[in-house]
Design an enzyme around this catalytic site. Structure first.
Site, PDB file in Angstrom:
ATOM      1  N   GLY A  43      34.037  71.287   5.432  1.00 10.75           N
ATOM      2  CA  GLY A  43      32.748  71.886   5.074  1.00 10.75           C
ATOM      3  C   GLY A  43      31.842  72.197   6.240  1.00 10.75           C
ATOM      4  O   GLY A  43      30.629  72.318   6.057  1.00 10.75           O
ATOM      5  N   ASP A  78      42.835  61.651   5.428  1.00  9.71           N
ATOM      6  CA  ASP A  78      42.349  62.648   4.479  1.00  9.71           C
ATOM      7  C   ASP A  78      41.503  61.892   3.463  1.00  9.71           C
ATOM      8  O   ASP A  78      42.003  60.985   2.786  1.00  9.71           O
ATOM      9  CB  ASP A  78      43.516  63.324   3.757  1.00  9.71           C
ATOM     10  CG  ASP A  78      44.287  64.277   4.671  1.00  9.71           C
ATOM     11  OD1 ASP A  78      43.887  64.454   5.832  1.00  9.71           O
ATOM     12  OD2 ASP A  78      45.301  64.828   4.206  1.00  9.71           O
ATOM     13  N   HIS A  96      34.275  59.087  29.556  1.00  6.76           N
ATOM     14  CA  HIS A  96      33.333  58.456  28.616  1.00  6.76           C
ATOM     15  C   HIS A  96      33.706  56.982  28.423  1.00  6.76           C
ATOM     16  O   HIS A  96      34.626  56.694  27.654  1.00  6.76           O
ATOM     17  CB  HIS A  96      33.396  59.158  27.258  1.00  6.76           C
ATOM     18  CG  HIS A  96      32.717  60.480  27.264  1.00  6.76           C
ATOM     19  ND1 HIS A  96      31.396  60.643  26.929  1.00  6.76           N
ATOM     20  CD2 HIS A  96      33.165  61.706  27.596  1.00  6.76           C
ATOM     21  CE1 HIS A  96      31.057  61.919  27.048  1.00  6.76           C
ATOM     22  NE2 HIS A  96      32.124  62.587  27.453  1.00  6.76           N
ATOM     23  N   CYS A 112      29.578  61.709  32.071  1.00  4.27           N
ATOM     24  CA  CYS A 112      30.070  63.065  31.824  1.00  4.27           C
ATOM     25  C   CYS A 112      29.125  64.128  32.376  1.00  4.27           C
ATOM     26  O   CYS A 112      29.005  64.251  33.580  1.00  4.27           O
ATOM     27  CB  CYS A 112      30.380  63.261  30.334  1.00  4.27           C
ATOM     28  SG  CYS A 112      31.336  64.750  30.045  1.00  4.27           S
ATOM     29  N   GLU A 140      32.220  54.811  26.711  1.00  7.75           N
ATOM     30  CA  GLU A 140      31.965  54.413  25.315  1.00  7.75           C
ATOM     31  C   GLU A 140      33.061  54.905  24.378  1.00  7.75           C
ATOM     32  O   GLU A 140      33.068  54.583  23.189  1.00  7.75           O
ATOM     33  CB  GLU A 140      30.576  54.903  24.874  1.00  7.75           C
ATOM     34  CG  GLU A 140      30.442  56.387  24.526  1.00  7.75           C
ATOM     35  CD  GLU A 140      30.383  57.342  25.728  1.00  7.75           C
ATOM     36  OE1 GLU A 140      30.712  56.925  26.849  1.00  7.75           O
ATOM     37  OE2 GLU A 140      30.008  58.507  25.517  1.00  7.75           O
ATOM     38  N   ASN A 198      48.353  72.112  11.521  1.00  8.10           N
ATOM     39  CA  ASN A 198      49.097  71.548  10.392  1.00  8.10           C
ATOM     40  C   ASN A 198      50.196  72.514   9.977  1.00  8.10           C
ATOM     41  O   ASN A 198      50.239  73.667  10.431  1.00  8.10           O
ATOM     42  CB  ASN A 198      48.157  71.356   9.189  1.00  8.10           C
ATOM     43  CG  ASN A 198      46.985  70.464   9.505  1.00  8.10           C
ATOM     44  OD1 ASN A 198      47.157  69.309   9.845  1.00  8.10           O
ATOM     45  ND2 ASN A 198      45.770  71.007   9.419  1.00  8.10           N
TER      46      ASN A 198
HETATM   47  O1  1PR Z   1      38.309  73.905   5.117  1.00 13.57           O
HETATM   48  O2  1PR Z   1      36.686  73.331   6.878  1.00 13.57           O
HETATM   49  O3  1PR Z   1      36.377  72.500   4.571  1.00 13.57           O
HETATM   50  O4  1PR Z   1      38.167  71.613   6.014  1.00 13.57           O
HETATM   51  C1  1PR Z   1      38.971  70.938   5.091  1.00 13.57           C
HETATM   52  C2  1PR Z   1      39.983  70.151   5.868  1.00 13.57           C
HETATM   53  O5  1PR Z   1      40.718  69.362   4.915  1.00 13.57           O
HETATM   54  C3  1PR Z   1      40.988  71.001   6.605  1.00 13.57           C
HETATM   55  O6  1PR Z   1      41.169  70.451   7.893  1.00 13.57           O
HETATM   56  C4  1PR Z   1      42.280  70.881   5.811  1.00 13.57           C
HETATM   57  O7  1PR Z   1      43.401  70.816   6.672  1.00 13.57           O
HETATM   58  C5  1PR Z   1      42.105  69.554   5.107  1.00 13.57           C
HETATM   59  N1  1PR Z   1      42.731  69.513   3.778  1.00 13.57           N
HETATM   60  C6  1PR Z   1      42.322  70.198   2.685  1.00 13.57           C
HETATM   61  N2  1PR Z   1      43.106  69.869   1.627  1.00 13.57           N
HETATM   62  C7  1PR Z   1      44.005  68.981   2.067  1.00 13.57           C
HETATM   63  C8  1PR Z   1      45.026  68.333   1.264  1.00 13.57           C
HETATM   64  O8  1PR Z   1      45.886  67.594   1.753  1.00 13.57           O
HETATM   65  N3  1PR Z   1      45.028  68.602  -0.038  1.00 13.57           N
HETATM   66  N4  1PR Z   1      44.452  67.905   4.194  1.00 13.57           N
HETATM   67  C9  1PR Z   1      43.769  68.749   3.415  1.00 13.57           C
HETATM   68  C10 1PR Z   1      45.153  68.332   5.203  1.00 13.57           C
HETATM   69  C11 1PR Z   1      46.522  67.766   6.764  1.00 13.57           C
HETATM   70  C12 1PR Z   1      46.810  66.867   7.829  1.00 13.57           C
HETATM   71  C13 1PR Z   1      47.682  65.740   7.389  1.00 13.57           C
HETATM   72  C14 1PR Z   1      48.916  66.025   8.183  1.00 13.57           C
HETATM   73  C15 1PR Z   1      49.755  64.849   8.486  1.00 13.57           C
HETATM   74  N5  1PR Z   1      45.652  67.258   5.822  1.00 13.57           N
HETATM   75  O9  1PR Z   1      45.733  66.510   8.578  1.00 13.57           O
HETATM   76  O10 1PR Z   1      47.013  64.593   7.625  1.00 13.57           O
HETATM   77  O11 1PR Z   1      49.645  67.058   7.515  1.00 13.57           O
HETATM   78  O12 1PR Z   1      50.341  64.329   7.354  1.00 13.57           O
HETATM   79  P1  1PR Z   1      51.713  63.538   7.436  1.00 13.57           P
HETATM   80  O13 1PR Z   1      51.747  62.862   8.769  1.00 13.57           O
HETATM   81  O14 1PR Z   1      51.651  62.546   6.322  1.00 13.57           O
HETATM   82  O15 1PR Z   1      52.765  64.561   7.265  1.00 13.57           O
HETATM   83  P2  1PR Z   1      37.360  72.909   5.603  1.00 13.57           P
END
Ligand code: 1PR
Length: 594
Positions: free
Chosen positions: A364, A272, A219, A86, A221, A506
């Site tokens: 975070g 998640d 990349h 890269c 790897e 999302n």
């Molecule tokens: O705010 O910088 O600390 O990051 C927290 C991260 O956690 C963010 O990216 C936020 O989207 C994610 N998050 C926070 N709470 C939730 C929750 O579900 N309670 N998850 C959450 C979000 C969203 C998608 C999910 C898709 C696909 N997850 O990534 O995986 O909607 O789902 P599906 O295919 O089942 O429909 P920060």
């Protein structure tokens, strides 16, 4: 056991490269960070890898500051084996448009690097913008040994013309004009070998080699089994190799339409992750961001966090099924400091040992306080912690919202101190994803009720509860808990301007619904930004993926969570479907013994 030496100028994730070398076996690793270390090891170095991630100027300056330029030149002159990766490849060229201060590369090839053109005419003809950076899996479609093209049955350091390799860069040795092309011809005649790839109508050098000297823009790897084969060929000193007839024939028979850019349709598996009620780190998933199962599922009367499996196990499963990337989102990080969140770092380190595709981690990423020393820890340090554990990209959610609010309050300008700006300046824009968590907000009159850019709802059955015919997507932070006076589109535009490299889009309304992606939202954002957009939320069947990849929507990647966790479909099922039903180009991972 032999040793591979890796130049480490602290510019990104080297963990994955070490893991790939260890996985191939037979080598231990030593890092070289400065000239003294180089001279200490020099007489025993036979394999040197020169990896670079991110920003060209930062990387080349580090080489100079650490007095590594002369030892590397002397090493190359001695004819021993060197592999650049890269920015490691890029630094072998004369200079780069990325670097206005005129920092010079090593100049082995007297060519310059240019930024990809987002207004590529091939895309413009289709009313589209080409995403820059070039992120994803692409072919090296022609390989030249000196002035002669190799046949499909031959490989250069394991690189062949039908495998897919993972690229992530905004700048490249683009063959912009006939003068550059004829220079490349000259180098070919002098004995240089080249691999070429196309991004839209722009052709660039994806691999270069001269004697024992070899470098790839992609990349290895991070390129699954195909990439491991490239690394192994370098380590084995096998410059030219053969490809089996069966492999060539299988690929010749494929009936597929390539994307305009040439990249495959990228499928991302998302996990998640959070601590459940028993204190274990688990993969969870709910709908509309509620990850607790209704209490009548057990007798405790409490709503428990759904436990869908262990993070590393699931991630490994998806890698083996052919996931092009794996994303880990620490969904409760706003409650805990990731500096204390060692289990998440351990998850990443463990996953990176055997998963050789890009890993993104979110949750975070922001400036924070060390819980023990109470000292301020800048976001760039937090990101560095994740990169060192094996992440390739960090995803910023809540902090991106705060940053965008400040950006608009400050007359659409950043002040250079935000997490997005500082991380992209150090590790490159490709390392910064923003994760957007929007909810639909209905609007009666778009000229009076909001400053956000609204969407006209075409289908009357989808009008708002009071007959509203307009909506915009209002962003939230803290996992949907805090609603902000800002639209998803406005957030994405601000973050792109500040240096984000990719958008994970999302939709809380669609999350976990299985009813398909939120096409209205995706189109609105995709049409207004030029960085790649990942469609997320709502995938329930393979046809949903096809929908977002069709030209009218044109997403760069699509992410799924629930459908994979609940074993309704494998990643491979989705890819096979795209290949057969949509005639779409996908990367199918094969388990080949190395
Ligand atoms: O705010 O910088 O600390 O990051 C927290 C991260 O956690 C963010 O990216 C936020 O989207 C994610 N998050 C926070 N709470 C939730 C929750 O579900 N309670 N998850 C959450 C979000 C969203 C998608 C999910 C898709 C696909 N997850 O990534 O995986 O909607 O789902 P599906 O295919 O089942 O429909 P920060």
């Amino acid at each position: 056991m032999k040793t591979v030496y890796i130049i480490d100028v602290k510019s990104g994730n080297l963990q994955s490269l070490s893991n790939a070398v260890k996985y191939i076996g037979g080598y231990e690793i030593e890092y070289i960070t400065n000239a003294e270390e180089f001279s200490r090891y020099d007489s025993s170095i036979e394999k040197l890898i020169f990896p670079g991630v991110g920003n060209y100027a930062h990387f080349v300056k580090q080489l100079h500051d650490r007095n590594l330029v002369d030892p590397i030149r002397e090493y190359i002159a001695s004819g021993r084996a060197l592999m650049g990766i890269c920015v490691g490849l890029q630094s072998l060229f004369k200079d780069s448009e990325e670097c206005s201060s005129g920092v010079q590369g090593l100049g082995y090839l007297g060519l310059s690097l240019f930024k990809f053109n987002k207004n590529d005419p091939l895309f413009a003809e289709n009313n589209m913008i080409k995403s820059v950076p070039h992120i994803g899996w692409n072919n090296v479609d022609e390989i030249k040994k000196g002035p002669m093209s190799l046949s499909k049955n031959q490989a250069l350091y394991g690189i062949n013309t039908f495998n897919k390799y993972y690229f992530v860069h905004s700048y490249a040795a683009i063959l912009k004009d006939s003068e550059i092309e004829s220079k490349v011809e000259q180098y070919s005649k002098q004995g240089w070998d080249f691999g070429f790839a196309d991004y839209g109508s722009e052709r660039f050098l994806a691999a270069v080699s001269y004697g024992n000297f070899f470098a790839t823009q992609f990349h290895p790897e991070k390129s699954g089994v195909a990439g491991l084969q490239v690394l192994k060929s370098f380590l084995d000193g096998q410059k030219y190799g053969e490809v089996s007839d069966v492999e060539v024939q299988n690929n010749n028979e494929l009936d597929i339409k390539k994307t305009l850019g040439g990249l495959t349709r990228r499928i991302i598996a998302c996990l998640d992750v959070r601590t459940n009620d028993d204190g274990d780190l688990v993969v969870t998933k709910g709908d509309q961001y509620n990850v607790r199962a209704p209490s009548d599922n057990d007798n405790s009367g409490e709503n428990k966090v759904r436990n869908l499996g262990k993070p590393v196990e699931l991630a490994t499963r998806y890698y083996r099924q052919g996931a092009d990337e794996v994303t880990f989102l620490n969904i409760t990080s706003f409650r805990n400091s990731p500096l204390k969140d060692l289990p998440m770092l351990q998850v990443l380190s463990k996953a990176a040992e055997t998963i050789f595709v890009p890993l993104t981690v979110g949750g975070g990423i922001k400036d924070m306080e060390d819980p023990v020393s109470k000292q301020k820890v800048p976001a760039v340090k937090v990101a560095d912690l994740y990169f060192r554990s094996g992440a390739d990209k960090v995803s910023i959610g809540s902090d991106a919202v705060n940053i965008a609010e400040k950006y608009y309050a400050n007359g659409e300008k950043g002040d250079g101190t935000s997490s997005i700006e500082t991380i992209s300046a150090t590790f490159g824009v490709q390392a910064v994803v923003i994760s957007v968590d929007p909810k639909r907000k209905y609007i009666q009159d778009p000229n009076v009720d909001t400053k956000m850019k609204c969407i006209k709802i075409e289908d009357p059955t989808k009008y708002g509860p009071n007959g509203e015919q307009y909506c915009y997507y209002q962003v939230t932070s803290q996992g949907g808990r805090k609603v902000h006076d800002l639209g998803a589109l406005e957030l994405c535009i601000a973050c792109e301007n500040l240096g984000a490299g990719e958008i994970l889009l999302n939709s809380i309304d669609h999350d976990g619904s299985n009813k398909g992606y939120n096409l209205e939202l995706l189109r609105q954002v995709k049409n207004s930004v030029s960085i790649p957009v990942i469609a997320s939320s709502g995938a329930g069947i393979p046809a949903h993926f096809q929908e977002v990849f069709e030209l009218e929507c044109g997403m760069d990647a699509a992410l799924g969570a629930g459908l994979f966790h609940r074993n309704e479909y494998t990643v491979n099922d989705v890819k096979k479907y795209l290949q057969t039903s949509g005639k779409m180009d996908v990367r199918l991972e094969e388990s080949v013994d190395l």
